[in-house]
Design a protein around this motif. Sequence first.
Motif, PDB file in Angstrom:
ATOM      1  N   ARG A 189      29.626  85.154 146.576  1.00 20.51           N
ATOM      2  CA  ARG A 189      30.664  85.951 147.515  1.00 20.51           C
ATOM      3  C   ARG A 189      31.510  85.141 147.675  1.00 20.51           C
ATOM      4  O   ARG A 189      32.953  85.321 147.835  1.00 20.51           O
ATOM      5  N   PHE A 190      31.636  84.145 148.306  1.00 22.30           N
ATOM      6  CA  PHE A 190      32.719  83.139 149.044  1.00 22.30           C
ATOM      7  C   PHE A 190      32.985  82.579 147.770  1.00 22.30           C
ATOM      8  O   PHE A 190      34.694  82.688 148.274  1.00 22.30           O
ATOM      9  N   LEU A 191      33.063  82.662 146.761  1.00 18.99           N
ATOM     10  CA  LEU A 191      33.874  82.418 145.913  1.00 18.99           C
ATOM     11  C   LEU A 191      34.174  83.204 145.601  1.00 18.99           C
ATOM     12  O   LEU A 191      35.962  83.331 144.799  1.00 18.99           O
ATOM     13  N   GLU A 192      34.905  84.763 145.786  1.00 20.54           N
ATOM     14  CA  GLU A 192      35.980  85.581 145.784  1.00 20.54           C
ATOM     15  C   GLU A 192      36.758  85.878 146.387  1.00 20.54           C
ATOM     16  O   GLU A 192      37.700  86.708 146.050  1.00 20.54           O
ATOM     17  N   GLU A 193      37.141  84.721 147.459  1.00 17.29           N
ATOM     18  CA  GLU A 193      37.579  85.177 148.797  1.00 17.29           C
ATOM     19  C   GLU A 193      38.770  84.581 148.053  1.00 17.29           C
ATOM     20  O   GLU A 193      39.079  83.929 147.565  1.00 17.29           O
ATOM     21  N   PRO A 194      40.001  85.482 148.952  1.00 18.39           N
ATOM     22  CA  PRO A 194      41.363  84.903 147.837  1.00 18.39           C
ATOM     23  C   PRO A 194      41.348  83.524 148.352  1.00 18.39           C
ATOM     24  O   PRO A 194      41.018  82.730 149.757  1.00 18.39           O
ATOM     25  N   GLY A 195      41.800  82.413 147.663  1.00 17.34           N
ATOM     26  CA  GLY A 195      42.577  80.938 148.211  1.00 17.34           C
ATOM     27  C   GLY A 195      40.732  80.583 147.427  1.00 17.34           C
ATOM     28  O   GLY A 195      40.784  79.559 148.076  1.00 17.34           O
ATOM     29  N   ALA A 196      40.315  80.732 147.258  1.00 17.94           N
ATOM     30  CA  ALA A 196      38.565  80.225 146.986  1.00 17.94           C
ATOM     31  C   ALA A 196      38.486  78.548 146.129  1.00 17.94           C
ATOM     32  O   ALA A 196      38.155  77.944 146.360  1.00 17.94           O
ATOM     33  N   GLU A 197      39.184  79.524 145.515  1.00 14.09           N
ATOM     34  CA  GLU A 197      39.531  77.838 144.367  1.00 14.09           C
ATOM     35  C   GLU A 197      40.479  77.043 144.735  1.00 14.09           C
ATOM     36  O   GLU A 197      40.088  75.816 144.026  1.00 14.09           O
ATOM     37  N   LYS A 198      41.148  76.572 145.394  1.00 13.01           N
ATOM     38  CA  LYS A 198      41.878  75.684 146.532  1.00 13.01           C
ATOM     39  C   LYS A 198      40.539  74.509 147.009  1.00 13.01           C
ATOM     40  O   LYS A 198      40.942  74.156 147.437  1.00 13.01           O
ATOM     41  N   TYR A 200      37.556  75.245 146.357  1.00  7.29           N
ATOM     42  CA  TYR A 200      35.696  74.963 145.492  1.00  7.29           C
ATOM     43  C   TYR A 200      35.961  75.510 143.757  1.00  7.29           C
ATOM     44  O   TYR A 200      37.103  75.720 143.620  1.00  7.29           O
ATOM     45  N   GLY A 201      36.000  74.615 142.890  1.00 11.91           N
ATOM     46  CA  GLY A 201      34.899  74.872 141.419  1.00 11.91           C
ATOM     47  C   GLY A 201      34.885  76.693 141.301  1.00 11.91           C
ATOM     48  O   GLY A 201      33.557  76.811 141.925  1.00 11.91           O
ATOM     49  N   LEU A 202      35.654  77.533 140.316  1.00  9.86           N
ATOM     50  CA  LEU A 202      34.869  79.138 140.109  1.00  9.86           C
ATOM     51  C   LEU A 202      34.289  78.864 138.791  1.00  9.86           C
ATOM     52  O   LEU A 202      34.586  80.038 138.532  1.00  9.86           O
ATOM     53  N   ASP A 203      33.596  77.490 138.703  1.00  6.64           N
ATOM     54  CA  ASP A 203      33.053  77.332 137.093  1.00  6.64           C
ATOM     55  C   ASP A 203      31.827  78.880 136.888  1.00  6.64           C
ATOM     56  O   ASP A 203      32.004  79.445 136.422  1.00  6.64           O
ATOM     57  N   PRO A 204      30.884  78.718 138.363  1.00  2.00           N
ATOM     58  CA  PRO A 204      29.687  79.781 138.841  1.00  2.00           C
ATOM     59  C   PRO A 204      30.485  81.333 138.934  1.00  2.00           C
ATOM     60  O   PRO A 204      29.421  81.888 137.983  1.00  2.00           O
ATOM     61  N   LEU A 205      31.614  81.019 138.338  1.00  2.29           N
ATOM     62  CA  LEU A 205      31.992  83.099 138.125  1.00  2.29           C
ATOM     63  C   LEU A 205      32.280  83.158 137.002  1.00  2.29           C
ATOM     64  O   LEU A 205      31.893  83.888 136.371  1.00  2.29           O
ATOM     65  N   PHE A 206      32.838  82.070 136.287  1.00  2.18           N
ATOM     66  CA  PHE A 206      32.865  82.734 135.044  1.00  2.18           C
ATOM     67  C   PHE A 206      31.102  82.321 134.100  1.00  2.18           C
ATOM     68  O   PHE A 206      31.167  83.292 133.563  1.00  2.18           O
ATOM     69  N   GLU A 207      30.265  82.043 134.681  1.00  2.67           N
ATOM     70  CA  GLU A 207      29.661  82.093 134.415  1.00  2.67           C
ATOM     71  C   GLU A 207      28.743  82.812 135.220  1.00  2.67           C
ATOM     72  O   GLU A 207      28.319  83.544 133.531  1.00  2.67           O
ATOM     73  N   LEU A 208      29.012  83.863 136.138  1.00  2.00           N
ATOM     74  CA  LEU A 208      28.082  84.643 136.133  1.00  2.00           C
ATOM     75  C   LEU A 208      28.910  86.201 134.919  1.00  2.00           C
ATOM     76  O   LEU A 208      28.416  87.075 135.010  1.00  2.00           O
TER      77      LEU A 208
END
Length: 860
Positions: A189-198, A200-208
């Motif tokens: 969920r913390f990767l879905e927060e606004p600005g998280a891409e700055k 962390y890498g969001l590769d886990p979300l693509f995979e999910l």
Amino acid sequence: MPTTYNGVGTHYYGRRNRQTRKAICQMCGHAAELTSYETRLWFVFVFIPIIPFGRKRILDQCSVCSRHLALPVKVWETGRQADTAAAMERFRKEQSEAAAIDVHGQLIAYLQFDQAEEFRTSMLERFPDKALLRAGFASHLEFKGLPDEAGILWDEAHRLDPELPEVRIGMARRHMAAGRLTEARELLRFLEEPGAEKQYGLDPLFELSGLCQQAGQHEETLEIVQVLLTAFPDIAGDHQIRSFVRTSEKALKRTDSILPEVKHSVTRLFSSQYSSGQRWGVGILVALLLVAIGMAINNEYIRRHRPLTVINDTGLPATIQIDGQPPVSVSGMQTLSLSEGDHTVRVSGPVEEQHQLTIQSGYWQRWTQTPVWIVNVGGEAILADMMIHYAVRPRPPTVRLIADPLIIRNHVDHPFEEPPESLEVGSETAVRSRSTISWLELSVSEDGDISGFYALQDRDPEQAFGFAERRLRRDPANERLLQALVYRTKPDQYPRLQKLLEAGLDHRPVVTEWHRHYQDLPTVSVDYDRVVSRYDEMLGREPDSGVLLYLRGRIEADPEVADDYIQRALQADSEIPQVWYSMAYRAAGRQDWPAVLEYSGTALQKGMNPNQVFSIRQSAMLALQQYDELEQLLRDSLQQNSSDVGSAVLLAELLTVKGDDAAAGSVVETAADELLRTVGEKWADSAHAGRAMLAYYQQDLPVCLEQCARLEAMKPVAAMVRVEHGEVAQVAAEFQFSDERSEMWLPLVISLGYHLQGDQQNRDLWHQKAVEQLEHLGPRFAFSRSVLTAPSVTAELIDQIHRVTDTPTTSAIILTALALRADSDDLRGQFLKAASDLLIRRSPPWGLLRKIHQQAGIEP
């Protein structure tokens, strides 16, 4: 990976330092047995190793898919030591979690699992409350296919700090692998927060998102994609993303899309906005529009840009100048571009040569054929010209090794590239063939030029001679190649070999082995006076040259004069190993065995090839009964090289002398089997020679003769063994005067064989033939001839024979022959006793001489 076609190509042989573990293969994803080991890559013909290409470290070879990684052993060892040491040094200074994770990563990467486990255990005890440390260790273990060990660490890390981003991501991946997508999303969920891409890498979300769609959870899929579109707006134009989103929207029957509208334009026609099929369709239309113009332009371009391949395997940069163009420096293989027509190619640097080259093709052949023009600098590279046959019932490819300075082929299907592993052939009887040409890079392999010479020799002796000749003219100091050429030269090639060697006599600095082989040529011995005159001229120009003094003494027929030259050579330059070796040889004739050991030891210290010195040191140590020291020396040699048949034979001789025939047999068979296993039957002449000598040591003459029959080089040995075996008349009937020094004493051995049979008439006849054989070999052997033709046999001849610069066994043959001509029993006994004292080595005709001595009542 190594590749072979019907037994020809590259292949691994041998496995050392083997490590095996059960883990998940990174290549195929199966749980399998992963094996790592050291091996050697070979070029093979019908699966027989011919040319070694270096040692490799194989990493994690999968028992399921066989795929693996491979590195040169030196690169692997250097990297392992350097990277691990650097990580350890960083940890020693910082004592931090990050440094500990780095050390663990290096140990795991270089497959040091035991050390990694030990280090991991100590760090977990040292940092019992560090979640990041456990997460780092867990990720390393997962990467190496060890999910169970990693799972324990992930659980501990989650217990210590469930909010740590690295831990949440790692635990989420575990849930995804187990199909628990809801739990995985909660952790991410913390990767879905606004600005998280700055941050962390969001590769886990693509995979999910992909896993959610596969599981039919389309609402969750679109929610996650919305987050990704917000973070990365540019991906909204990608065709794959849009197709992915539409799949979930269609499943939910949504009419409104989360995707923004995209604008169509010609400039974006080949962007990811369109599918590959759409892009291909437009591309084909454009290609068809341009093909007519392009074909004409292409044909003209081919005409103006013909590839000339230059291969330089000399190890030195070569300068290539074509016509009046600027010169180009070439090392290794390089392709130059030429237009069709007549050209002059000049080569300079390691060699000086010039080629007239015509490059020409027909209009349609420029598309249908692949001609090859190759300049092989100095003719020193060996190329494999192969025709590979594809069929349901495979047959071996046609292989021709070539080493010509200029090579032209009208068409080669796969020049300097791997051919396909398989082709459709249409029917069970059909055969399709493809040609290929490749460069066997000898310079990257230790002793590659020797291997290349033998490979050529097996298929085309004339071309092999030319290959060695060209290399040796450029590099006369290549002693091993010179020895191989001399060993394989047939009598009808002696004039050519003499011409080659004579061309290098004035090379400076003097290459001693070059001169030694020249002096030992039969044609040189016959032309003795001219050769002596030539060395006198060289000494006249360089009177203080120790090497030339030694070489002049080596060819001198008079022993007293020869000794004087050797002493002068020693005074001029005491660093010449061959001078000390010559002194050892002369000391052996005097039976001064301590001096032999001293002088031969000095020769070794000065750089003499150990293989040249071992024989005379063996004689001295056997004579002095230094059995334990000699055995240790030979066993150390075999420890370094278990396939060294030469050392095994010397050790077998010693063990036979000590009465341990079983151990002698085991030593030779072990080394011979290892050599045969390593290089194959075709290249293991020394294995059969070793077995022949073992059989002789044990006086199993039929087996000895059986092994000798396999080798042309063993014919002189076989002749003496046949005489000892009672085949005197047969050997005598086959005898012809020979130019080979290895056969110079055979008539005298035949004479002794007739004596043992009680045939005095033939004994005397063949004694005279021995004199004629020495006359046939020329003035160089006048001293030995004078000994055999002495008017009367006197005790003084014993001292003279001790000055004959040959082996102790040879001196024993001469002494025994003269003993049979002595006028008194006392004198005969003196000669036979002197001969018996020289029977230290058990090489032929040891058994024959022993029988004659025992018949006369002389015991060793």
